[in-house]
Design a protein around this motif. Structure first.
Motif, PDB file in Angstrom:
ATOM      1  N   ILE A  69       0.839  -1.203   0.000  1.00 24.19           N
ATOM      2  CA  ILE A  69       0.000   0.000   0.000  1.00 24.19           C
ATOM      3  C   ILE A  69       0.872   1.251   0.000  1.00 24.19           C
ATOM      4  O   ILE A  69       0.585   2.219  -0.718  1.00 24.19           O
ATOM      5  CB  ILE A  69      -0.971  -0.022   1.197  1.00 24.19           C
ATOM      6  N   SER A  70       1.954   1.223   0.773  1.00 20.74           N
ATOM      7  CA  SER A  70       2.859   2.367   0.801  1.00 20.74           C
ATOM      8  C   SER A  70       3.492   2.598  -0.569  1.00 20.74           C
ATOM      9  O   SER A  70       3.628   3.744  -1.013  1.00 20.74           O
ATOM     10  CB  SER A  70       3.961   2.151   1.842  1.00 20.74           C
ATOM     11  N   LEU A  71       3.870   1.525  -1.235  1.00 21.44           N
ATOM     12  CA  LEU A  71       4.453   1.662  -2.575  1.00 21.44           C
ATOM     13  C   LEU A  71       3.419   2.210  -3.549  1.00 21.44           C
ATOM     14  O   LEU A  71       3.723   3.103  -4.346  1.00 21.44           O
ATOM     15  CB  LEU A  71       5.002   0.322  -3.070  1.00 21.44           C
ATOM     16  N   ARG A  72       2.213   1.710  -3.479  1.00 20.90           N
ATOM     17  CA  ARG A  72       1.151   2.225  -4.347  1.00 20.90           C
ATOM     18  C   ARG A  72       0.972   3.722  -4.131  1.00 20.90           C
ATOM     19  O   ARG A  72       0.926   4.499  -5.098  1.00 20.90           O
ATOM     20  CB  ARG A  72      -0.169   1.502  -4.056  1.00 20.90           C
ATOM     21  N   ASN A  73       0.889   4.141  -2.883  1.00 22.47           N
ATOM     22  CA  ASN A  73       0.716   5.558  -2.576  1.00 22.47           C
ATOM     23  C   ASN A  73       1.913   6.386  -3.034  1.00 22.47           C
ATOM     24  O   ASN A  73       1.752   7.487  -3.562  1.00 22.47           O
ATOM     25  CB  ASN A  73       0.479   5.758  -1.079  1.00 22.47           C
ATOM     26  N   ARG A  74       3.106   5.852  -2.852  1.00 20.77           N
ATOM     27  CA  ARG A  74       4.318   6.586  -3.256  1.00 20.77           C
ATOM     28  C   ARG A  74       4.370   6.752  -4.773  1.00 20.77           C
ATOM     29  O   ARG A  74       4.752   7.816  -5.276  1.00 20.77           O
ATOM     30  CB  ARG A  74       5.557   5.850  -2.739  1.00 20.77           C
ATOM     31  N   ILE A  75       3.994   5.724  -5.529  1.00 21.94           N
ATOM     32  CA  ILE A  75       3.966   5.832  -6.997  1.00 21.94           C
ATOM     33  C   ILE A  75       2.916   6.849  -7.421  1.00 21.94           C
ATOM     34  O   ILE A  75       3.158   7.673  -8.314  1.00 21.94           O
ATOM     35  CB  ILE A  75       3.730   4.453  -7.651  1.00 21.94           C
ATOM     36  N   ASN A  76       1.755   6.810  -6.789  1.00 18.48           N
ATOM     37  CA  ASN A  76       0.725   7.814  -7.099  1.00 18.48           C
ATOM     38  C   ASN A  76       1.237   9.226  -6.820  1.00 18.48           C
ATOM     39  O   ASN A  76       1.010  10.142  -7.614  1.00 18.48           O
ATOM     40  CB  ASN A  76      -0.553   7.563  -6.287  1.00 18.48           C
ATOM     41  N   ASP A  77       1.927   9.411  -5.697  1.00 20.45           N
ATOM     42  CA  ASP A  77       2.496  10.719  -5.383  1.00 20.45           C
ATOM     43  C   ASP A  77       3.492  11.153  -6.454  1.00 20.45           C
ATOM     44  O   ASP A  77       3.517  12.318  -6.865  1.00 20.45           O
ATOM     45  CB  ASP A  77       3.203  10.694  -4.019  1.00 20.45           C
ATOM     46  N   GLU A  78       4.292  10.219  -6.892  1.00 19.24           N
ATOM     47  CA  GLU A  78       5.296  10.532  -7.922  1.00 19.24           C
ATOM     48  C   GLU A  78       4.628  10.911  -9.243  1.00 19.24           C
ATOM     49  O   GLU A  78       5.075  11.834  -9.926  1.00 19.24           O
ATOM     50  CB  GLU A  78       6.223   9.327  -8.110  1.00 19.24           C
ATOM     51  N   PHE A  79       3.571  10.223  -9.594  1.00 24.44           N
ATOM     52  CA  PHE A  79       2.836  10.573 -10.819  1.00 24.44           C
ATOM     53  C   PHE A  79       2.260  11.985 -10.711  1.00 24.44           C
ATOM     54  O   PHE A  79       2.347  12.766 -11.652  1.00 24.44           O
ATOM     55  CB  PHE A  79       1.699   9.584 -11.094  1.00 24.44           C
ATOM     56  N   ARG A  80       1.673  12.282  -9.570  1.00 24.47           N
ATOM     57  CA  ARG A  80       1.102  13.628  -9.399  1.00 24.47           C
ATOM     58  C   ARG A  80       2.188  14.700  -9.408  1.00 24.47           C
ATOM     59  O   ARG A  80       2.025  15.764  -9.982  1.00 24.47           O
ATOM     60  CB  ARG A  80       0.303  13.694  -8.094  1.00 24.47           C
ATOM     61  N   ARG A  81       3.304  14.406  -8.760  1.00 24.55           N
ATOM     62  CA  ARG A  81       4.387  15.376  -8.665  1.00 24.55           C
ATOM     63  C   ARG A  81       5.010  15.658 -10.031  1.00 24.55           C
ATOM     64  O   ARG A  81       5.310  16.798 -10.367  1.00 24.55           O
ATOM     65  CB  ARG A  81       5.462  14.876  -7.704  1.00 24.55           C
ATOM     66  N   ASN A  82       5.190  14.643 -10.793  1.00 25.10           N
ATOM     67  CA  ASN A  82       5.832  14.803 -12.105  1.00 25.10           C
ATOM     68  C   ASN A  82       4.834  15.006 -13.236  1.00 25.10           C
ATOM     69  O   ASN A  82       5.222  15.073 -14.393  1.00 25.10           O
ATOM     70  CB  ASN A  82       6.705  13.591 -12.419  1.00 25.10           C
ATOM     71  N   ILE A  83       3.571  15.042 -12.889  1.00 27.27           N
ATOM     72  CA  ILE A  83       2.489  15.213 -13.857  1.00 27.27           C
ATOM     73  C   ILE A  83       2.623  14.192 -14.987  1.00 27.27           C
ATOM     74  O   ILE A  83       2.529  14.484 -16.164  1.00 27.27           O
ATOM     75  CB  ILE A  83       2.436  16.650 -14.410  1.00 27.27           C
ATOM     76  N   HIS A  84       2.875  12.961 -14.568  1.00 26.30           N
ATOM     77  CA  HIS A  84       2.893  11.864 -15.533  1.00 26.30           C
ATOM     78  C   HIS A  84       1.451  11.544 -15.900  1.00 26.30           C
ATOM     79  O   HIS A  84       0.558  11.627 -15.064  1.00 26.30           O
ATOM     80  CB  HIS A  84       3.518  10.603 -14.929  1.00 26.30           C
ATOM     81  N   ILE A  85       1.232  11.160 -17.100  1.00 29.57           N
ATOM     82  CA  ILE A  85      -0.092  10.705 -17.516  1.00 29.57           C
ATOM     83  C   ILE A  85      -0.074   9.193 -17.413  1.00 29.57           C
ATOM     84  O   ILE A  85       0.730   8.524 -18.035  1.00 29.57           O
ATOM     85  CB  ILE A  85      -0.429  11.145 -18.946  1.00 29.57           C
ATOM     86  N   CYS A  86      -0.972   8.695 -16.624  1.00 29.55           N
ATOM     87  CA  CYS A  86      -1.013   7.258 -16.387  1.00 29.55           C
ATOM     88  C   CYS A  86      -2.435   6.765 -16.584  1.00 29.55           C
ATOM     89  O   CYS A  86      -3.351   7.209 -15.910  1.00 29.55           O
ATOM     90  CB  CYS A  86      -0.537   6.938 -14.972  1.00 29.55           C
ATOM     91  N   ASP A  87      -2.597   5.860 -17.508  1.00 30.90           N
ATOM     92  CA  ASP A  87      -3.921   5.286 -17.745  1.00 30.90           C
ATOM     93  C   ASP A  87      -4.300   4.315 -16.642  1.00 30.90           C
ATOM     94  O   ASP A  87      -5.462   4.016 -16.439  1.00 30.90           O
ATOM     95  CB  ASP A  87      -3.957   4.560 -19.085  1.00 30.90           C
ATOM     96  N   ASN A  88      -3.323   3.813 -15.954  1.00 30.67           N
ATOM     97  CA  ASN A  88      -3.546   2.795 -14.936  1.00 30.67           C
ATOM     98  C   ASN A  88      -3.372   3.380 -13.543  1.00 30.67           C
ATOM     99  O   ASN A  88      -2.480   2.985 -12.815  1.00 30.67           O
ATOM    100  CB  ASN A  88      -2.565   1.628 -15.106  1.00 30.67           C
ATOM    101  N   GLU A  89      -4.201   4.307 -13.149  1.00 28.95           N
ATOM    102  CA  GLU A  89      -4.072   4.839 -11.797  1.00 28.95           C
ATOM    103  C   GLU A  89      -4.290   3.721 -10.809  1.00 28.95           C
ATOM    104  O   GLU A  89      -5.155   2.868 -10.977  1.00 28.95           O
ATOM    105  CB  GLU A  89      -5.071   5.956 -11.518  1.00 28.95           C
TER     106      GLU A  89
END
Length: 166
Positions: free
Chosen positions: A59-79
């Motif tokens: 769960i921590s890894l999932r949250n950290r990846i989500n944070d990284e996507f938001r921070r870097n404004i990555h476009i991810c189809d698989n949130e």
């Protein structure tokens, strides 16, 4: 006290595979995993009561990846959502249930086995544990072939009978 090196070694491959389901950026996954372990280490005094450490790491890894996507404004189809976590949680639950069932079955067989006579235990041990053939068992136990077959049949029948009674 938690051995963080052992914890890291035990889960790193599975965490990396989990992170790979959401992005192909290998370096980002490695960084996120490292961040999760650093955070866990720095806040270990607050997290000592975590019930399921493996779930906490996922769960921590999932949250950290989500944070990284938001921070870097990555476009991810698989949130990453709770629905994408469900198969992993279900697999872990299935493994826990299977392990408990296997443990209960093993205990039941051990109790039933102890109720057998010494000769019945010996013949089952020789055949199933030591993998001797009936001819070898004849020589070891000093009885003829038909007696070995009869004793084995009675032993297995008795074992089934004991195991069937709750």
């Amino acid at each position: 006290m938690i051995d963080f090196g052992l914890l890291y070694d035990k889960h790193i491959d599975n965490l990396f595979a989990f992170g790979s389901r959401f992005t192909t950026d290998r370096e980002m996954i490695k960084d996120c995993i490292q961040d999760v372990f650093v955070k866990f280490y720095t806040k270990r005094h607050l997290l000592m009561n975590v019930g399921n450490l493996e779930s906490y790491l996922y769960i921590s890894l999932r949250n950290r990846i989500n944070d990284e996507f938001r921070r870097n404004i990555h476009i991810c189809d698989n949130e990453i959502t709770d629905t994408t976590m469900r198969p992993i949680a279900e697999a872990q639950e299935y493994e826990n249930v299977r392990a408990e069932q296997l443990n209960m079955l093993t205990n039941s067989v051990k109790k039933s086995f102890c109720k057998l006579s010494p000769r019945q235990r010996q013949i089952i041990n020789l055949y199933y544990v030591e993998h001797h053939k009936y001819e070898d068992i004849c020589k070891i136990m000093g009885i003829n072939y038909q007696s070995v077959r009869n004793l084995m049949h009675r032993s297995i029948s008795r074992l089934r009978e004991y195991a069937a009674v709750p």
